[in-house]
Design a protein around this motif. Sequence first.
Motif, PDB file in Angstrom:
ATOM      1  N   GLU A 377       0.842  -1.205   0.000  1.00 53.95           N
ATOM      2  CA  GLU A 377       0.000   0.000   0.000  1.00 53.95           C
ATOM      3  C   GLU A 377       0.872   1.248   0.000  1.00 53.95           C
TER       4      GLU A 377
ATOM      5  N   LYS B  12      -9.374  -9.557  13.344  1.00 51.65           N
ATOM      6  CA  LYS B  12      -8.753  -8.385  12.728  1.00 51.65           C
ATOM      7  C   LYS B  12      -9.672  -7.870  11.630  1.00 51.65           C
ATOM      8  N   GLU B  13      -9.988  -6.579  11.746  1.00 52.49           N
ATOM      9  CA  GLU B  13     -10.838  -5.949  10.721  1.00 52.49           C
ATOM     10  C   GLU B  13     -10.104  -4.769  10.108  1.00 52.49           C
ATOM     11  N   PHE B  14     -10.184  -4.655   8.790  1.00 47.44           N
ATOM     12  CA  PHE B  14      -9.674  -3.475   8.076  1.00 47.44           C
ATOM     13  C   PHE B  14     -10.898  -2.706   7.588  1.00 47.44           C
ATOM     14  N   GLY B  15     -11.350  -1.746   8.356  1.00 47.60           N
ATOM     15  CA  GLY B  15     -12.596  -1.055   8.014  1.00 47.60           C
ATOM     16  C   GLY B  15     -13.749  -2.035   8.096  1.00 47.60           C
ATOM     17  N   ASN B  16     -14.432  -2.216   6.947  1.00 44.63           N
ATOM     18  CA  ASN B  16     -15.565  -3.146   6.923  1.00 44.63           C
ATOM     19  C   ASN B  16     -15.129  -4.568   6.572  1.00 44.63           C
ATOM     20  N   VAL B  17     -13.867  -4.710   6.206  1.00 48.78           N
ATOM     21  CA  VAL B  17     -13.384  -6.040   5.783  1.00 48.78           C
ATOM     22  C   VAL B  17     -12.918  -6.829   7.002  1.00 48.78           C
ATOM     23  N   ARG B  18     -13.450  -8.018   7.172  1.00 48.90           N
ATOM     24  CA  ARG B  18     -13.064  -8.867   8.298  1.00 48.90           C
ATOM     25  C   ARG B  18     -12.004  -9.850   7.820  1.00 48.90           C
ATOM     26  N   THR B  57      -7.658  -6.638  16.163  1.00 52.12           N
ATOM     27  CA  THR B  57      -8.795  -5.825  16.605  1.00 52.12           C
ATOM     28  C   THR B  57      -9.307  -6.343  17.943  1.00 52.12           C
TER      29      THR B  57
END
Lengths: 377, 224
Positions: A377, B12-18, B57
Amino acid sequence: MFWRLLWKLLRGSGGRLAVAILSLVSCAMVVSALLNLEFDIERKLTQEFRMLGANILVSPRNAQINGSSTAEVMSESEVAAAIAASKEPAVVAAASFLYVVANAGKTPVVVAGTKLEELSKLEPAWRIEGDWKSSHDLAASCLVGRNVARQLQLVVGSPLRLTYLNENAQFTVAGIVDAGGTEDNQVFVGLAEAQNLANLPGKISVAQLSVSGTSNSISRYAARLASALPAYEVRPIRQITEAEGDLLSRIRLLIVSMVILILVLTALCVLGTMAALAMERRQDVGLMKALGGSIGRIVTLFMAEVGVLGAAGGFVGAILGIELSRWMGQRVFGTAISSRWEIFPLTIVLMVAVALAGALPLRLLGKVKPAVIFRGE
Amino acid sequence: MATLVQVDDLRKEFGNVRALAGVSFNVEAGEWIAIMGPSGSGKTTLINILGGLDMPTAGQAVVDGVDVARLDEAGLTRFRAQKIGFVFQQFHLVPYLTALENVMLAQYFHSTTDEKEAQHALERVGLGDRVEHLPGALSGGEQQRVAVARALINHPKLILADEPTGNLDEANEETVIQLFQELHHEGHTILMVTHDPSIGNLADRRIEFAHGKLKHILTPAKLA
Protein backbone atom coordinates in the motif's frame (compact mmCIF):
# COMPACT_ATOMS: atom_id res chain seq x y z
CA MET A 1 27.84 -1.14 11.69
CA PHE A 2 26.36 2.36 12.03
CA TRP A 3 29.11 3.94 9.91
CA ARG A 4 29.04 1.00 7.49
CA LEU A 5 25.31 1.49 7.01
CA LEU A 6 25.77 5.24 6.72
CA TRP A 7 28.37 4.80 4.01
CA LYS A 8 26.15 2.33 2.13
CA LEU A 9 23.16 4.67 2.42
CA LEU A 10 25.23 7.51 0.97
CA ARG A 11 26.50 5.32 -1.84
CA GLY A 12 23.16 3.64 -2.44
CA SER A 13 21.30 6.89 -3.05
CA GLY A 14 24.08 8.59 -4.97
CA GLY A 15 21.93 10.02 -7.75
CA ARG A 16 19.34 11.62 -5.52
CA LEU A 17 21.85 12.76 -2.98
CA ALA A 18 24.00 14.31 -5.70
CA VAL A 19 21.18 16.78 -6.33
CA ALA A 20 20.98 17.58 -2.61
CA ILE A 21 24.73 17.97 -2.20
CA LEU A 22 24.94 20.15 -5.30
CA SER A 23 22.34 22.45 -3.74
CA LEU A 24 24.19 22.45 -0.43
CA VAL A 25 27.58 23.16 -2.02
CA SER A 26 26.12 26.00 -4.11
CA CYS A 27 24.37 27.43 -1.08
CA ALA A 28 27.45 27.09 1.12
CA MET A 29 29.60 28.74 -1.53
CA VAL A 30 27.38 31.81 -1.83
CA VAL A 31 26.66 31.99 1.90
CA SER A 32 30.32 31.71 2.90
CA ALA A 33 31.28 34.30 0.28
CA LEU A 34 28.63 36.70 1.57
CA LEU A 35 29.55 36.06 5.21
CA ASN A 36 33.22 36.60 4.42
CA LEU A 37 32.26 39.81 2.67
CA GLU A 38 30.08 40.80 5.63
CA PHE A 39 32.88 40.21 8.13
CA ASP A 40 35.32 42.27 6.06
CA ILE A 41 32.93 44.88 4.72
CA GLU A 42 33.57 47.40 7.49
CA ARG A 43 37.30 47.43 6.86
CA LYS A 44 36.83 47.57 3.10
CA LEU A 45 34.17 50.26 3.23
CA THR A 46 36.30 52.32 5.60
CA GLN A 47 39.17 52.06 3.15
CA GLU A 48 36.85 53.12 0.33
CA PHE A 49 35.58 56.09 2.31
CA ARG A 50 39.10 57.12 3.11
CA MET A 51 39.46 57.72 -0.62
CA LEU A 52 36.94 60.53 -0.21
CA GLY A 53 39.31 62.63 1.85
CA ALA A 54 39.14 64.10 5.34
CA ASN A 55 36.47 63.09 7.80
CA ILE A 56 37.64 65.27 10.74
CA LEU A 57 38.35 68.98 10.62
CA VAL A 58 40.32 71.02 13.15
CA SER A 59 39.83 74.76 12.81
CA PRO A 60 39.94 77.93 14.87
CA ARG A 61 36.66 78.58 16.71
CA ASN A 62 34.10 80.49 14.63
CA ALA A 63 36.35 80.34 11.56
CA GLN A 64 34.72 80.22 8.13
CA ILE A 65 36.33 77.33 6.36
CA ASN A 66 36.07 78.41 2.79
CA GLY A 67 39.63 77.83 1.76
CA SER A 68 40.50 81.50 1.65
CA SER A 69 40.41 82.89 5.16
CA THR A 70 43.57 83.68 7.01
CA ALA A 71 41.80 85.77 9.61
CA GLU A 72 42.05 83.06 12.24
CA VAL A 73 45.08 80.79 12.55
CA MET A 74 46.16 77.97 14.84
CA SER A 75 49.49 76.78 16.15
CA GLU A 76 50.83 74.08 13.84
CA SER A 77 52.92 72.42 16.56
CA GLU A 78 50.03 72.35 19.07
CA VAL A 79 47.71 70.65 16.61
CA ALA A 80 50.40 68.25 15.42
CA ALA A 81 51.26 67.27 19.00
CA ALA A 82 47.61 66.54 19.84
CA ILE A 83 47.22 64.40 16.73
CA ALA A 84 50.45 62.53 17.41
CA ALA A 85 49.34 61.84 20.99
CA SER A 86 46.13 60.13 19.91
CA LYS A 87 46.77 56.71 18.43
CA GLU A 88 43.49 54.90 18.01
CA PRO A 89 41.75 54.59 15.66
CA ALA A 90 44.35 54.75 12.97
CA VAL A 91 44.95 58.16 11.47
CA VAL A 92 45.37 57.51 7.77
CA ALA A 93 46.49 61.06 7.01
CA ALA A 94 46.66 64.41 8.77
CA ALA A 95 47.34 67.48 6.66
CA SER A 96 47.63 71.00 7.97
CA PHE A 97 46.74 73.89 5.66
CA LEU A 98 47.56 77.56 5.64
CA TYR A 99 45.40 79.46 3.16
CA VAL A 100 46.63 82.63 1.59
CA VAL A 101 45.06 84.66 -1.21
CA ALA A 102 48.10 85.57 -3.27
CA ASN A 103 48.51 86.93 -6.74
CA ALA A 104 49.86 85.18 -9.78
CA GLY A 105 50.72 88.16 -11.88
CA LYS A 106 47.57 90.24 -11.57
CA THR A 107 45.28 87.26 -10.97
CA PRO A 108 44.33 86.49 -7.37
CA VAL A 109 44.61 82.79 -6.52
CA VAL A 110 43.96 80.82 -3.34
CA VAL A 111 47.23 79.31 -2.18
CA ALA A 112 46.96 76.30 0.12
CA GLY A 113 50.17 75.59 1.95
CA THR A 114 50.36 72.01 3.10
CA LYS A 115 52.67 69.07 3.36
CA LEU A 116 52.15 67.62 -0.09
CA GLU A 117 53.15 64.14 1.02
CA GLU A 118 50.28 64.08 3.57
CA LEU A 119 47.95 65.59 0.97
CA SER A 120 48.56 62.65 -1.32
CA LYS A 121 47.48 60.30 1.49
CA LEU A 122 44.50 62.45 2.38
CA GLU A 123 43.21 62.70 -1.18
CA PRO A 124 44.23 59.50 -2.95
CA ALA A 125 41.30 59.80 -5.35
CA TRP A 126 42.52 63.03 -6.90
CA ARG A 127 43.56 62.74 -10.49
CA ILE A 128 46.91 64.35 -11.08
CA GLU A 129 48.41 65.25 -14.39
CA GLY A 130 52.09 64.99 -13.62
CA ASP A 131 52.78 63.29 -10.31
CA TRP A 132 52.74 63.70 -6.56
CA LYS A 133 56.26 62.47 -6.07
CA SER A 134 58.06 65.29 -7.85
CA SER A 135 56.04 67.78 -5.81
CA HIS A 136 57.22 66.06 -2.61
CA ASP A 137 60.84 66.15 -3.60
CA LEU A 138 61.19 69.76 -4.49
CA ALA A 139 60.39 72.48 -2.02
CA ALA A 140 59.77 74.87 -4.88
CA SER A 141 57.26 72.62 -6.60
CA CYS A 142 53.53 73.15 -6.52
CA LEU A 143 50.32 71.60 -7.68
CA VAL A 144 47.70 73.71 -9.36
CA GLY A 145 43.99 73.09 -9.68
CA ARG A 146 42.83 72.52 -13.24
CA ASN A 147 40.75 75.73 -13.29
CA VAL A 148 43.76 77.75 -12.17
CA ALA A 149 45.92 75.99 -14.74
CA ARG A 150 43.42 76.81 -17.48
CA GLN A 151 43.04 80.40 -16.38
CA LEU A 152 46.80 81.01 -16.08
CA GLN A 153 47.61 78.71 -19.02
CA LEU A 154 49.91 76.56 -16.91
CA VAL A 155 51.17 73.10 -17.80
CA VAL A 156 53.38 70.69 -15.93
CA GLY A 157 56.82 72.28 -15.73
CA SER A 158 55.55 75.85 -16.08
CA PRO A 159 57.02 78.45 -13.68
CA LEU A 160 54.59 80.17 -11.28
CA ARG A 161 55.42 83.30 -9.36
CA LEU A 162 53.22 84.11 -6.39
CA THR A 163 53.07 87.46 -4.62
CA TYR A 164 51.55 88.20 -1.25
CA LEU A 165 51.87 91.73 0.09
CA ASN A 166 55.61 92.36 -0.19
CA GLU A 167 56.67 88.72 -0.39
CA ASN A 168 57.39 86.74 -3.55
CA ALA A 169 57.93 83.05 -4.13
CA GLN A 170 58.83 81.16 -7.29
CA PHE A 171 57.44 77.67 -7.97
CA THR A 172 57.46 75.09 -10.72
CA VAL A 173 54.20 73.32 -11.56
CA ALA A 174 54.71 69.62 -10.72
CA GLY A 175 51.15 68.56 -11.41
CA ILE A 176 47.65 69.67 -12.38
CA VAL A 177 44.96 68.63 -9.91
CA ASP A 178 41.56 67.40 -11.04
CA ALA A 179 39.67 67.02 -7.75
CA GLY A 180 36.20 67.81 -9.03
CA GLY A 181 35.70 70.41 -6.27
CA THR A 182 36.89 73.75 -4.94
CA GLU A 183 40.44 72.39 -4.92
CA ASP A 184 40.46 72.85 -8.69
CA ASN A 185 40.61 76.61 -8.02
CA GLN A 186 43.62 76.43 -5.66
CA VAL A 187 47.38 76.26 -5.83
CA PHE A 188 49.04 73.79 -3.46
CA VAL A 189 52.51 74.63 -2.20
CA GLY A 190 54.63 73.40 0.71
CA LEU A 191 53.38 74.49 4.12
CA ALA A 192 56.67 76.16 5.04
CA GLU A 193 56.68 78.07 1.75
CA ALA A 194 53.15 79.31 2.35
CA GLN A 195 54.01 80.29 5.91
CA ASN A 196 57.04 82.29 4.61
CA LEU A 197 54.94 83.90 1.92
CA ALA A 198 52.27 84.92 4.43
CA ASN A 199 54.83 85.71 7.08
CA LEU A 200 52.97 83.40 9.48
CA PRO A 201 55.65 80.92 10.58
CA GLY A 202 54.31 77.94 12.54
CA LYS A 203 50.69 78.89 11.83
CA ILE A 204 47.96 76.98 10.04
CA SER A 205 44.39 77.77 9.06
CA VAL A 206 42.94 74.31 9.32
CA ALA A 207 43.94 70.67 9.80
CA GLN A 208 42.18 67.89 7.94
CA LEU A 209 42.32 64.33 9.18
CA SER A 210 41.40 61.09 7.51
CA VAL A 211 40.67 58.60 10.28
CA SER A 212 39.68 54.99 9.71
CA GLY A 213 36.89 53.35 11.71
CA THR A 214 33.15 53.34 12.04
CA SER A 215 30.98 56.41 12.27
CA ASN A 216 30.83 56.05 16.06
CA SER A 217 34.54 55.46 16.54
CA ILE A 218 35.35 58.48 14.38
CA SER A 219 32.99 60.64 16.47
CA ARG A 220 34.63 59.35 19.66
CA TYR A 221 38.06 60.14 18.25
CA ALA A 222 36.93 63.66 17.34
CA ALA A 223 35.68 64.16 20.90
CA ARG A 224 39.04 63.01 22.34
CA LEU A 225 40.95 65.31 20.02
CA ALA A 226 38.63 68.17 20.94
CA SER A 227 39.40 67.69 24.61
CA ALA A 228 43.12 67.80 23.77
CA LEU A 229 42.63 71.00 21.76
CA PRO A 230 40.15 73.04 23.81
CA ALA A 231 41.06 76.29 22.05
CA TYR A 232 40.05 74.93 18.66
CA GLU A 233 37.03 73.40 17.10
CA VAL A 234 37.26 69.70 16.23
CA ARG A 235 34.36 68.17 14.38
CA PRO A 236 33.69 65.13 12.24
CA ILE A 237 32.49 65.80 8.72
CA ARG A 238 29.05 64.32 9.21
CA GLN A 239 28.13 63.85 5.55
CA ILE A 240 30.99 61.39 5.20
CA THR A 241 30.90 59.59 8.55
CA GLU A 242 27.10 59.25 8.56
CA ALA A 243 26.99 58.17 4.93
CA GLU A 244 29.60 55.56 5.77
CA GLY A 245 27.60 54.23 8.74
CA ASP A 246 24.35 54.28 6.79
CA LEU A 247 25.86 52.49 3.80
CA LEU A 248 27.47 49.91 6.06
CA SER A 249 24.12 49.18 7.76
CA ARG A 250 22.35 48.86 4.43
CA ILE A 251 24.96 46.55 2.96
CA ARG A 252 24.91 44.40 6.09
CA LEU A 253 21.11 44.19 6.01
CA LEU A 254 21.27 43.25 2.33
CA ILE A 255 23.87 40.54 2.95
CA VAL A 256 22.03 39.05 5.95
CA SER A 257 18.72 39.09 4.02
CA MET A 258 20.34 37.35 1.08
CA VAL A 259 21.95 34.74 3.33
CA ILE A 260 18.60 33.97 4.99
CA LEU A 261 16.84 33.82 1.62
CA ILE A 262 19.46 31.48 0.17
CA LEU A 263 19.31 29.22 3.25
CA VAL A 264 15.52 28.99 3.01
CA LEU A 265 15.61 28.27 -0.74
CA THR A 266 18.24 25.58 -0.25
CA ALA A 267 16.25 24.00 2.57
CA LEU A 268 13.26 23.86 0.19
CA CYS A 269 15.41 22.29 -2.52
CA VAL A 270 16.75 19.69 -0.08
CA LEU A 271 13.19 19.16 1.16
CA GLY A 272 12.05 18.24 -2.35
CA THR A 273 14.92 15.81 -2.84
CA MET A 274 14.43 14.24 0.56
CA ALA A 275 10.68 13.86 0.01
CA ALA A 276 11.45 11.79 -3.09
CA LEU A 277 14.12 9.87 -1.18
CA ALA A 278 11.71 9.21 1.68
CA MET A 279 9.30 7.59 -0.78
CA GLU A 280 12.12 5.38 -2.05
CA ARG A 281 13.18 4.48 1.47
CA ARG A 282 9.74 3.39 2.74
CA GLN A 283 10.42 -0.22 1.78
CA ASP A 284 13.82 -0.22 3.53
CA VAL A 285 12.37 1.38 6.63
CA GLY A 286 9.49 -1.11 6.72
CA LEU A 287 12.03 -3.92 6.56
CA MET A 288 14.27 -2.37 9.22
CA LYS A 289 11.29 -2.04 11.54
CA ALA A 290 10.27 -5.63 10.86
CA LEU A 291 13.79 -6.68 11.83
CA GLY A 292 13.40 -4.92 15.16
CA GLY A 293 14.86 -1.52 14.33
CA SER A 294 13.56 1.17 16.63
CA ILE A 295 12.20 4.41 15.19
CA GLY A 296 14.95 6.37 16.93
CA ARG A 297 17.72 4.21 15.57
CA ILE A 298 16.39 4.22 12.02
CA VAL A 299 15.65 7.95 11.89
CA THR A 300 19.04 8.69 13.51
CA LEU A 301 20.67 6.74 10.71
CA PHE A 302 18.93 8.79 8.02
CA MET A 303 19.48 12.06 9.86
CA ALA A 304 23.18 11.23 10.22
CA GLU A 305 23.27 10.69 6.47
CA VAL A 306 21.75 14.11 5.91
CA GLY A 307 24.09 15.64 8.50
CA VAL A 308 27.11 14.21 6.68
CA LEU A 309 25.77 15.65 3.43
CA GLY A 310 25.33 19.04 5.06
CA ALA A 311 28.82 19.00 6.58
CA ALA A 312 30.43 17.87 3.31
CA GLY A 313 28.46 20.44 1.32
CA GLY A 314 29.36 23.12 3.85
CA PHE A 315 33.07 22.26 3.80
CA VAL A 316 33.41 22.18 0.02
CA GLY A 317 31.14 25.20 -0.40
CA ALA A 318 33.08 27.20 2.19
CA ILE A 319 36.35 26.64 0.33
CA LEU A 320 34.75 27.69 -2.96
CA GLY A 321 33.02 30.57 -1.19
CA ILE A 322 36.29 31.98 0.11
CA GLU A 323 37.60 32.01 -3.43
CA LEU A 324 34.35 33.59 -4.61
CA SER A 325 34.61 36.31 -1.97
CA ARG A 326 38.17 37.05 -3.06
CA TRP A 327 36.96 37.41 -6.61
CA MET A 328 34.02 39.57 -5.50
CA GLY A 329 36.35 41.74 -3.41
CA GLN A 330 38.62 42.18 -6.38
CA ARG A 331 35.72 43.15 -8.61
CA VAL A 332 33.95 45.44 -6.13
CA PHE A 333 36.78 46.92 -4.08
CA GLY A 334 39.78 46.34 -6.30
CA THR A 335 41.55 44.24 -3.65
CA ALA A 336 40.96 40.73 -2.33
CA ILE A 337 38.73 40.22 0.69
CA SER A 338 40.65 38.72 3.61
CA SER A 339 39.75 35.08 4.40
CA ARG A 340 38.24 34.52 7.83
CA TRP A 341 38.68 31.08 9.40
CA GLU A 342 35.43 31.50 11.35
CA ILE A 343 33.59 31.17 8.04
CA PHE A 344 34.39 27.43 7.82
CA PRO A 345 32.69 26.21 11.01
CA LEU A 346 29.89 28.75 10.62
CA THR A 347 29.13 27.65 7.05
CA ILE A 348 29.30 23.96 7.99
CA VAL A 349 26.95 24.46 10.94
CA LEU A 350 24.53 26.43 8.76
CA MET A 351 24.58 23.76 6.04
CA VAL A 352 24.01 20.94 8.52
CA ALA A 353 21.08 22.92 9.96
CA VAL A 354 19.68 23.57 6.47
CA ALA A 355 20.10 19.91 5.49
CA LEU A 356 18.37 18.71 8.66
CA ALA A 357 15.56 21.22 8.17
CA GLY A 358 15.19 20.02 4.58
CA ALA A 359 15.19 16.42 5.77
CA LEU A 360 11.83 16.80 7.49
CA PRO A 361 10.23 14.18 5.22
CA LEU A 362 12.76 11.58 6.42
CA ARG A 363 11.50 12.06 9.98
CA LEU A 364 8.08 10.95 8.75
CA LEU A 365 9.62 7.58 7.90
CA GLY A 366 9.34 6.82 11.60
CA LYS A 367 5.59 6.46 11.05
CA VAL A 368 5.94 3.79 8.38
CA LYS A 369 4.01 0.59 9.25
CA PRO A 370 5.84 -2.51 8.04
CA ALA A 371 2.66 -4.47 7.47
CA VAL A 372 1.28 -1.67 5.29
CA ILE A 373 4.50 -1.54 3.28
CA PHE A 374 4.59 -5.31 2.81
CA ARG A 375 0.98 -5.28 1.66
CA GLY A 376 2.19 -2.94 -1.09
CA GLU A 377 0.00 0.00 0.00
CA MET B 1 6.51 -29.99 24.41
CA ALA B 2 5.73 -26.47 25.71
CA THR B 3 3.21 -24.27 23.98
CA LEU B 4 5.00 -21.47 22.19
CA VAL B 5 2.08 -19.78 20.45
CA GLN B 6 -1.43 -19.38 21.77
CA VAL B 7 -4.01 -17.78 19.51
CA ASP B 8 -7.39 -17.24 21.12
CA ASP B 9 -10.45 -15.78 19.36
CA LEU B 10 -8.19 -13.56 17.28
CA ARG B 11 -10.00 -10.96 15.19
CA LYS B 12 -8.75 -8.39 12.73
CA GLU B 13 -10.84 -5.95 10.72
CA PHE B 14 -9.67 -3.47 8.08
CA GLY B 15 -12.60 -1.06 8.01
CA ASN B 16 -15.57 -3.15 6.92
CA VAL B 17 -13.38 -6.04 5.78
CA ARG B 18 -13.06 -8.87 8.30
CA ALA B 19 -9.63 -10.46 7.76
CA LEU B 20 -9.72 -12.72 10.82
CA ALA B 21 -12.99 -13.71 12.40
CA GLY B 22 -12.23 -15.39 15.72
CA VAL B 23 -9.30 -17.72 15.16
CA SER B 24 -7.99 -19.99 17.94
CA PHE B 25 -5.16 -22.54 17.91
CA ASN B 26 -1.91 -23.37 19.69
CA VAL B 27 1.57 -24.14 18.39
CA GLU B 28 4.01 -26.24 20.37
CA ALA B 29 7.69 -25.36 20.48
CA GLY B 30 9.57 -27.15 17.68
CA GLU B 31 6.47 -27.62 15.50
CA TRP B 32 6.34 -26.85 11.81
CA ILE B 33 2.92 -25.49 10.95
CA ALA B 34 1.78 -24.92 7.39
CA ILE B 35 -0.90 -22.27 7.03
CA MET B 36 -2.90 -22.69 3.88
CA GLY B 37 -5.97 -21.31 2.23
CA PRO B 38 -7.07 -19.20 -0.72
CA SER B 39 -5.93 -15.60 -1.25
CA GLY B 40 -7.62 -13.17 1.13
CA SER B 41 -8.38 -15.85 3.69
CA GLY B 42 -6.37 -14.13 6.43
CA LYS B 43 -3.10 -16.13 6.38
CA THR B 44 -0.73 -13.17 6.00
CA THR B 45 -2.76 -11.12 8.48
CA LEU B 46 -2.27 -13.89 11.03
CA ILE B 47 1.50 -14.00 10.37
CA ASN B 48 1.72 -10.20 10.63
CA ILE B 49 -0.07 -10.18 14.00
CA LEU B 50 2.03 -13.03 15.39
CA GLY B 51 5.15 -11.21 14.20
CA GLY B 52 4.14 -7.93 15.82
CA LEU B 53 3.81 -6.14 12.49
CA ASP B 54 0.09 -5.59 12.89
CA MET B 55 -2.27 -5.33 15.87
CA PRO B 56 -5.41 -7.45 16.27
CA THR B 57 -8.80 -5.82 16.61
CA ALA B 58 -9.69 -8.28 19.38
CA GLY B 59 -8.52 -11.55 20.92
CA GLN B 60 -5.16 -12.81 22.07
CA ALA B 61 -1.97 -13.73 20.25
CA VAL B 62 0.59 -14.91 22.80
CA VAL B 63 4.10 -15.78 21.61
CA ASP B 64 6.56 -17.14 24.15
CA GLY B 65 4.43 -15.72 26.95
CA VAL B 66 4.07 -12.25 25.39
CA ASP B 67 0.61 -11.03 24.38
CA VAL B 68 1.36 -9.08 21.22
CA ALA B 69 -1.88 -7.09 21.50
CA ARG B 70 -0.72 -5.52 24.77
CA LEU B 71 2.60 -4.21 23.50
CA ASP B 72 3.25 -0.57 22.67
CA GLU B 73 5.41 0.55 19.73
CA ALA B 74 8.69 0.17 21.63
CA GLY B 75 7.60 -3.20 23.04
CA LEU B 76 6.69 -4.45 19.56
CA THR B 77 10.11 -3.37 18.28
CA ARG B 78 11.86 -5.34 21.04
CA PHE B 79 9.53 -8.29 20.49
CA ARG B 80 10.33 -8.45 16.77
CA ALA B 81 14.06 -8.14 17.37
CA GLN B 82 14.24 -10.79 20.09
CA LYS B 83 11.62 -13.40 19.31
CA ILE B 84 10.79 -13.40 15.59
CA GLY B 85 12.62 -14.31 12.42
CA PHE B 86 10.84 -13.30 9.22
CA VAL B 87 11.17 -14.84 5.77
CA PHE B 88 9.13 -13.04 3.12
CA GLN B 89 7.97 -14.12 -0.31
CA GLN B 90 9.62 -11.01 -1.85
CA PHE B 91 12.88 -11.65 0.12
CA HIS B 92 12.98 -7.98 1.21
CA LEU B 93 16.74 -7.60 1.21
CA VAL B 94 18.25 -4.11 1.29
CA PRO B 95 19.55 -3.72 -2.28
CA TYR B 96 22.61 -1.60 -1.46
CA LEU B 97 23.86 -3.92 1.30
CA THR B 98 25.84 -7.09 0.61
CA ALA B 99 24.52 -10.51 1.65
CA LEU B 100 26.72 -10.32 4.75
CA GLU B 101 25.54 -6.81 5.62
CA ASN B 102 21.91 -7.80 5.17
CA VAL B 103 22.42 -10.49 7.81
CA MET B 104 24.37 -8.11 10.03
CA LEU B 105 21.54 -5.58 9.77
CA ALA B 106 19.35 -7.91 11.84
CA GLN B 107 22.18 -8.26 14.37
CA TYR B 108 22.56 -4.49 14.50
CA PHE B 109 18.90 -3.95 15.39
CA HIS B 110 18.95 -6.85 17.86
CA SER B 111 22.08 -5.98 19.83
CA THR B 112 25.62 -5.89 18.44
CA THR B 113 27.03 -7.08 15.16
CA ASP B 114 29.36 -10.07 14.81
CA GLU B 115 30.71 -10.41 11.29
CA LYS B 116 32.05 -13.92 11.85
CA GLU B 117 28.71 -15.16 13.13
CA ALA B 118 26.93 -13.54 10.18
CA GLN B 119 29.40 -15.18 7.80
CA HIS B 120 28.83 -18.51 9.50
CA ALA B 121 25.05 -18.09 9.09
CA LEU B 122 25.55 -17.57 5.37
CA GLU B 123 27.81 -20.62 5.18
CA ARG B 124 25.08 -22.53 7.01
CA VAL B 125 22.66 -21.79 4.12
CA GLY B 126 25.30 -22.60 1.50
CA LEU B 127 26.31 -19.04 0.62
CA GLY B 128 29.79 -18.91 2.11
CA ASP B 129 31.19 -17.80 -1.24
CA ARG B 130 28.55 -15.12 -1.86
CA VAL B 131 28.90 -12.99 1.26
CA GLU B 132 30.11 -9.85 -0.54
CA HIS B 133 27.52 -10.04 -3.31
CA LEU B 134 24.73 -7.51 -3.50
CA PRO B 135 21.20 -8.95 -3.72
CA GLY B 136 21.02 -7.91 -7.37
CA ALA B 137 23.91 -10.27 -8.12
CA LEU B 138 22.21 -13.24 -6.45
CA SER B 139 19.58 -15.61 -7.85
CA GLY B 140 16.11 -15.69 -6.30
CA GLY B 141 16.95 -18.86 -4.38
CA GLU B 142 20.18 -17.36 -3.09
CA GLN B 143 18.40 -14.21 -2.01
CA GLN B 144 15.85 -16.27 -0.12
CA ARG B 145 18.64 -18.20 1.58
CA VAL B 146 20.18 -14.88 2.65
CA ALA B 147 16.75 -13.99 4.09
CA VAL B 148 16.71 -17.31 5.97
CA ALA B 149 20.21 -16.66 7.34
CA ARG B 150 19.04 -13.20 8.41
CA ALA B 151 15.95 -14.69 10.09
CA LEU B 152 18.09 -17.16 12.03
CA ILE B 153 20.96 -14.89 13.08
CA ASN B 154 19.37 -13.71 16.34
CA HIS B 155 18.19 -17.22 17.35
CA PRO B 156 14.48 -16.34 17.28
CA LYS B 157 11.85 -18.33 19.13
CA LEU B 158 9.57 -18.36 16.13
CA ILE B 159 10.26 -18.31 12.38
CA LEU B 160 7.44 -16.78 10.38
CA ALA B 161 7.68 -17.52 6.67
CA ASP B 162 5.16 -15.97 4.29
CA GLU B 163 5.20 -18.04 1.10
CA PRO B 164 9.01 -18.33 1.09
CA THR B 165 9.03 -20.32 -2.14
CA GLY B 166 6.36 -18.29 -3.93
CA ASN B 167 8.88 -16.47 -6.11
CA LEU B 168 11.27 -19.37 -6.73
CA ASP B 169 11.72 -21.83 -9.55
CA GLU B 170 11.47 -25.54 -8.81
CA ALA B 171 15.19 -26.11 -8.16
CA ASN B 172 15.51 -23.17 -5.80
CA GLU B 173 12.22 -24.09 -4.12
CA GLU B 174 13.64 -27.50 -3.33
CA THR B 175 16.82 -25.99 -1.86
CA VAL B 176 14.90 -23.60 0.35
CA ILE B 177 12.43 -26.23 1.54
CA GLN B 178 15.29 -28.55 2.35
CA LEU B 179 16.73 -25.73 4.43
CA PHE B 180 13.46 -25.37 6.33
CA GLN B 181 13.37 -29.11 6.91
CA GLU B 182 16.85 -28.93 8.43
CA LEU B 183 15.77 -26.04 10.64
CA HIS B 184 12.76 -28.06 11.74
CA HIS B 185 14.94 -31.02 12.60
CA GLU B 186 17.16 -28.71 14.63
CA GLY B 187 14.12 -27.83 16.72
CA HIS B 188 13.08 -24.46 15.32
CA THR B 189 9.41 -23.54 15.48
CA ILE B 190 8.15 -22.57 12.04
CA LEU B 191 4.87 -21.09 10.89
CA MET B 192 4.84 -21.07 7.12
CA VAL B 193 2.18 -19.68 4.82
CA THR B 194 2.07 -21.65 1.59
CA HIS B 195 -0.19 -22.40 -1.32
CA ASP B 196 1.73 -25.53 -2.22
CA PRO B 197 0.12 -28.73 -0.80
CA SER B 198 3.37 -30.66 -1.21
CA ILE B 199 5.10 -28.20 1.12
CA GLY B 200 2.08 -28.31 3.44
CA ASN B 201 2.45 -32.07 3.62
CA LEU B 202 5.99 -31.69 4.98
CA ALA B 203 4.72 -29.79 8.05
CA ASP B 204 3.74 -31.32 11.39
CA ARG B 205 0.29 -29.79 11.08
CA ARG B 206 -1.60 -27.92 8.41
CA ILE B 207 -3.98 -25.12 9.39
CA GLU B 208 -6.43 -24.23 6.65
CA PHE B 209 -8.17 -20.87 6.45
CA ALA B 210 -11.26 -19.72 4.57
CA HIS B 211 -12.88 -16.26 4.77
CA GLY B 212 -10.88 -15.32 7.88
CA LYS B 213 -11.90 -18.42 9.74
CA LEU B 214 -9.98 -21.54 10.67
CA LYS B 215 -11.45 -24.26 8.52
CA HIS B 216 -9.37 -27.34 9.41
CA ILE B 217 -6.38 -28.31 11.48
CA LEU B 218 -4.97 -31.38 9.85
CA THR B 219 -2.70 -33.54 11.95
CA PRO B 220 0.05 -35.80 10.47
CA ALA B 221 -2.30 -38.76 10.52
CA LYS B 222 -4.91 -36.92 8.47
CA LEU B 223 -2.21 -35.57 6.16
CA ALA B 224 -1.17 -39.09 5.48
